[in-house]
Design a protein around this motif. Structure first.
Motif, PDB file in Angstrom:
ATOM      1  N   HIS A 197       1.877   1.646   7.312  1.00 47.93           N
ATOM      2  CA  HIS A 197       1.104   0.713   6.594  1.00 47.93           C
ATOM      3  C   HIS A 197       1.129  -0.581   7.419  1.00 47.93           C
ATOM      4  CE1 HIS A 197       0.080   3.302   3.430  1.00 47.93           C
ATOM      5  NE2 HIS A 197       1.487   3.630   3.007  1.00 47.93           N
ATOM      6  N   ARG A 237       0.838  -1.161  -0.085  1.00 49.71           N
ATOM      7  CA  ARG A 237      -0.059   0.108   0.157  1.00 49.71           C
ATOM      8  C   ARG A 237       1.039   1.247  -0.045  1.00 49.71           C
ATOM      9  NH1 ARG A 237      -3.380  -3.121   3.659  1.00 49.71           N
ATOM     10  NH2 ARG A 237      -2.409  -2.187   5.405  1.00 49.71           N
ATOM     11  N   ASN A 238       2.142   1.044   0.019  1.00 52.47           N
ATOM     12  CA  ASN A 238       3.227   2.421   0.104  1.00 52.47           C
ATOM     13  C   ASN A 238       2.926   2.946  -1.351  1.00 52.47           C
ATOM     14  OD1 ASN A 238       5.210   3.943   0.185  1.00 52.47           O
ATOM     15  ND2 ASN A 238       6.070   2.779   1.886  1.00 52.47           N
ATOM     16  N   LYS A 239       2.870   4.113  -1.416  1.00 53.59           N
ATOM     17  CA  LYS A 239       2.676   5.003  -2.652  1.00 53.59           C
ATOM     18  C   LYS A 239       4.068   5.300  -3.421  1.00 53.59           C
ATOM     19  CE  LYS A 239      -1.175   7.631  -0.869  1.00 53.59           C
ATOM     20  NZ  LYS A 239      -1.767   9.038  -0.313  1.00 53.59           N
ATOM     21  N   HIS A 240       5.173   4.765  -2.789  1.00 46.24           N
ATOM     22  CA  HIS A 240       6.466   5.237  -3.266  1.00 46.24           C
ATOM     23  C   HIS A 240       7.226   4.097  -3.825  1.00 46.24           C
ATOM     24  CE1 HIS A 240       5.496   8.988  -1.259  1.00 46.24           C
ATOM     25  NE2 HIS A 240       5.088   8.352  -0.302  1.00 46.24           N
ATOM     26  N   GLN A 241       6.514   3.270  -4.507  1.00 46.61           N
ATOM     27  CA  GLN A 241       7.134   1.997  -5.116  1.00 46.61           C
ATOM     28  C   GLN A 241       8.167   2.547  -6.422  1.00 46.61           C
ATOM     29  OE1 GLN A 241       6.638  -0.983  -3.944  1.00 46.61           O
ATOM     30  NE2 GLN A 241       4.694  -0.306  -2.588  1.00 46.61           N
ATOM     31  N   TYR A 277       1.551  13.093  -3.261  1.00 49.29           N
ATOM     32  CA  TYR A 277       0.931  12.207  -2.888  1.00 49.29           C
ATOM     33  C   TYR A 277       0.118  12.104  -1.502  1.00 49.29           C
ATOM     34  CZ  TYR A 277       4.066   9.715  -6.169  1.00 49.29           C
ATOM     35  OH  TYR A 277       4.887   9.320  -7.199  1.00 49.29           O
ATOM     36  N   TYR A 278       0.102  13.359  -1.029  1.00 56.07           N
ATOM     37  CA  TYR A 278      -0.614  13.451   0.283  1.00 56.07           C
ATOM     38  C   TYR A 278      -1.464  14.493   0.378  1.00 56.07           C
ATOM     39  CZ  TYR A 278       2.306   9.699   1.689  1.00 56.07           C
ATOM     40  OH  TYR A 278       3.150   8.589   1.593  1.00 56.07           O
ATOM     41  N   ASP A 328      -3.556   8.369   4.260  1.00 57.20           N
ATOM     42  CA  ASP A 328      -3.935   7.434   3.761  1.00 57.20           C
ATOM     43  C   ASP A 328      -4.851   6.601   4.409  1.00 57.20           C
ATOM     44  OD1 ASP A 328      -1.874   7.374   1.978  1.00 57.20           O
ATOM     45  OD2 ASP A 328      -0.431   6.341   2.848  1.00 57.20           O
TER      46      ASP A 328
END
Length: 339
Positions: free
Chosen positions: A111, A34-38, A86-87, A148
């Motif tokens: 997360h 679920r981390n947005k920073h892949q 992202y936020y 999130d």
């Protein structure tokens, strides 16, 4: 798009001498699903979010866009762009010299904390009330928890400058307003007392403890980090540099060091948490030094906890971890959640 991965599975349960249940959770390699920073940073999107970042973006010998991570200003602007993109946190800054944390790793903590709470029957993650001990001027954990998951956060810190700045961030961004309350800890010897009020209940606490025992130790650690950044740059075909002993990620005393370092800090946290055993479902804290995990287990055993979870996080070559503990049995937690 990142591939979906199976949730982390607990390892076999171990027992301490007082029958405290200890569960080690080994997470899959890489950032949480679920981390947005892949993957690598998308600098095209980040520059759109924060045009000011553009002049700090360079190209490495492989032709990939990057920034100079030994430059404090470049690191801060990268964080500002990530928070905006992202936020939806479009107004964010920190005073000079204060801690500027790498956001992807910080997001992983939240997360995996959410994953811990998600295992509690009947608990609605959107209704979670969280407490961050040592929020710092950056306010990063409340930002991620609110944006999130919709959590309501209480953020505490002993440093008045950090609290003032965190409040400014909250007040300046609509997405955070009404979701984060900042409280100054007046007693530097205390962590929860004076912050958790009678009758308040929290589903989880978060904390990134001071790592070092002294300012000198903190400066030496930062120099090692800068030397490693320079060496890695050379390995990738870049030019060797002579890093200056500045804190590229910043950090004041309360953020980076305290008497006794991490071991003393988490010991105090373990013992003091017992005073709020019925008001908090799960206490958690990051632990940087692997050798302090067993030390913390012993302190928690003395405090009388029912269960301990050791959650490992694997990000590239780095293994980090946080420890979670509760003074309630499974049945007591079900009853606590249902109230």
């Amino acid at each position: 798009m990142s591939q979906k991965r199976k949730p982390a599975k607990p390892a076999p349960t171990a027992k301490l001498s007082s029958d405290v249940r200890v569960v080690k959770v080994s997470s899959p390699k890489g950032l949480h699903s679920r981390n947005k920073h892949q993957g690598r940073y998308n600098f095209t999107e980040l520059v759109k979010a924060l045009p000011e970042l553009k002049r700090h973006v360079t190209t490495n010998p492989k032709g990939e866009q990057t920034v100079n991570f030994s430059d404090p200003l470049a690191v801060k602007l990268l964080n500002k762009a990530l928070l905006s993109r992202y936020y939806q946190v479009t107004t964010w800054d920190i005073p000079q010299g204060y801690l500027c944390p790498p956001i992807p790793g910080r997001a992983d903590y939240i997360h995996r904390a959410a994953e811990l709470l998600g295992n509690e029957p009947g608990l609605d993650l959107a209704q979670v009330r969280a407490l961050d001990i040592g929020v710092g001027a950056n306010c990063i954990y409340p930002i991620i928890g609110v944006c999130d998951y919709g959590w309501h956060y209480t953020a505490s810190d002993v440093d008045p400058v950090s609290i003032k700045n965190a409040r400014s961030i909250v007040d300046s961004n609509a997405v955070l307003q009404g979701k984060v309350e900042c409280r100054q800890q007046k007693d530097s010897r205390r962590l929860f007392k004076g912050i958790i009020q009678p009758g308040e209940r929290y589903h989880i606490t978060t904390c990134n403890p001071p790592f070092h025992k002294s300012l000198q130790e903190a400066q030496q650690g930062t120099q090692r980090k800068l030397n490693n950044l320079s060496a890695n740059r050379v390995k990738r075909g870049g030019k060797e540099s002579q890093p200056q002993p500045t804190l590229n990620f910043g950090g004041q005393k309360a953020e980076l060091w305290c008497p006794g370092g991490e071991a003393a800090f988490i010991k105090n946290m373990a013992l003091e948490s017992s005073e709020f055993a019925g008001q908090v479902l799960w206490f958690t804290t990051l632990i940087s030094k692997k050798e302090n995990v067993r030390w913390m287990q012993k302190q928690l055993q003395k405090a009388g906890v029912q269960e301990i979870r050791i959650i490992e996080m694997s990000q590239g070559q780095k293994i980090s971890r946080f420890i979670a503990w509760t003074f309630m049995t499974e049945e007591q937690r079900r009853e606590w959640v249902s109230v």
